[in-house]
Design a protein around this motif. Structure first.
Motif, mmCIF file in Angstrom:
data_model
loop_
_atom_site.group_PDB
_atom_site.id
_atom_site.type_symbol
_atom_site.label_atom_id
_atom_site.label_comp_id
_atom_site.label_asym_id
_atom_site.label_seq_id
_atom_site.Cartn_x
_atom_site.Cartn_y
_atom_site.Cartn_z
ATOM 1 N N SER A 96 -61.039 -12.983 13.881
ATOM 2 C CA SER A 96 -60.151 -13.822 13.080
ATOM 3 C C SER A 96 -60.270 -15.286 13.461
ATOM 4 O O SER A 96 -60.707 -15.639 14.558
ATOM 5 C CB SER A 96 -58.697 -13.363 13.223
ATOM 6 N N CYS A 97 -59.900 -16.097 12.495
ATOM 7 C CA CYS A 97 -59.759 -17.540 12.683
ATOM 8 C C CYS A 97 -58.532 -17.944 11.878
ATOM 9 O O CYS A 97 -57.847 -17.090 11.310
ATOM 10 C CB CYS A 97 -61.025 -18.284 12.251
ATOM 11 N N HIS A 98 -58.275 -19.230 11.787
ATOM 12 C CA HIS A 98 -57.068 -19.679 11.086
ATOM 13 C C HIS A 98 -57.089 -19.345 9.593
ATOM 14 O O HIS A 98 -56.060 -19.344 8.949
ATOM 15 C CB HIS A 98 -56.855 -21.179 11.308
ATOM 16 N N GLU A 99 -58.253 -18.999 9.048
ATOM 17 C CA GLU A 99 -58.352 -18.716 7.607
ATOM 18 C C GLU A 99 -58.226 -17.232 7.265
ATOM 19 O O GLU A 99 -58.126 -16.878 6.095
ATOM 20 C CB GLU A 99 -59.682 -19.233 7.075
ATOM 21 N N GLY A 100 -58.260 -16.364 8.275
ATOM 22 C CA GLY A 100 -58.130 -14.945 7.984
ATOM 23 C C GLY A 100 -58.862 -14.075 8.982
ATOM 24 O O GLY A 100 -59.252 -14.538 10.055
ATOM 25 N N GLU A 101 -59.072 -12.814 8.602
ATOM 26 C CA GLU A 101 -59.670 -11.831 9.501
ATOM 27 C C GLU A 101 -60.723 -11.004 8.781
ATOM 28 O O GLU A 101 -60.587 -10.686 7.602
ATOM 29 C CB GLU A 101 -58.575 -10.895 10.022
#
Length: 117
Positions: free
Chosen positions: A32-37
């Protein structure tokens, strides 16, 4: 909501086991990152496969595949690019697969669609 979360995690484990048995190499899970998984990143031969896993205990909210919308596919493409940015490994192709699991009468059926986008 906890039951749905547990069902989802169980489905992801079943999907990973299914993919391994089909000859895929699991590279990463729940990245995951800040934009999703991304549920599962795998290697199929020389291709990178971004795997979206959908698990349902029934069809009251539609099928598992109906939950994978064009917007979700677009987000997965963006996430794949983010993941690749931090990698040194080479892939000949990138594709998005969906593994849908539906439970009926206590048993799971698995449907794997390759290259959905």
């Amino acid at each position: 909501m906890a039951a749905a979360h547990e069902l989802g995690r169980y489905g992801e484990q079943l999907a990973a086991d299914y993919l391994r048995a089909a000859g895929f190499k699991i590279i990463d899970r729940n990245w995951s990152c800040h934009e999703g998984e991304i549920d599962i990143l795998a290697r199929d031969g020389s291709a990178l496969v971004v795997v979206e896993v959908k698990t349902r205990s029934g069809r009251s909210h539609g099928t598992a595949f109906e939950a994978v919308t064009p917007a979700k596919l677009a987000r997965l493409r963006t996430l794949a690019a983010r993941w690749l940015n931090g990698q040194t490994e080479w892939f000949s192709a990138i594709r998005i697969d969906v593994v849908a699991l539906e439970r009926f009468a206590g048993e799971f059926s698995i449907r794997h669609d390759r290259g959905v986008s």
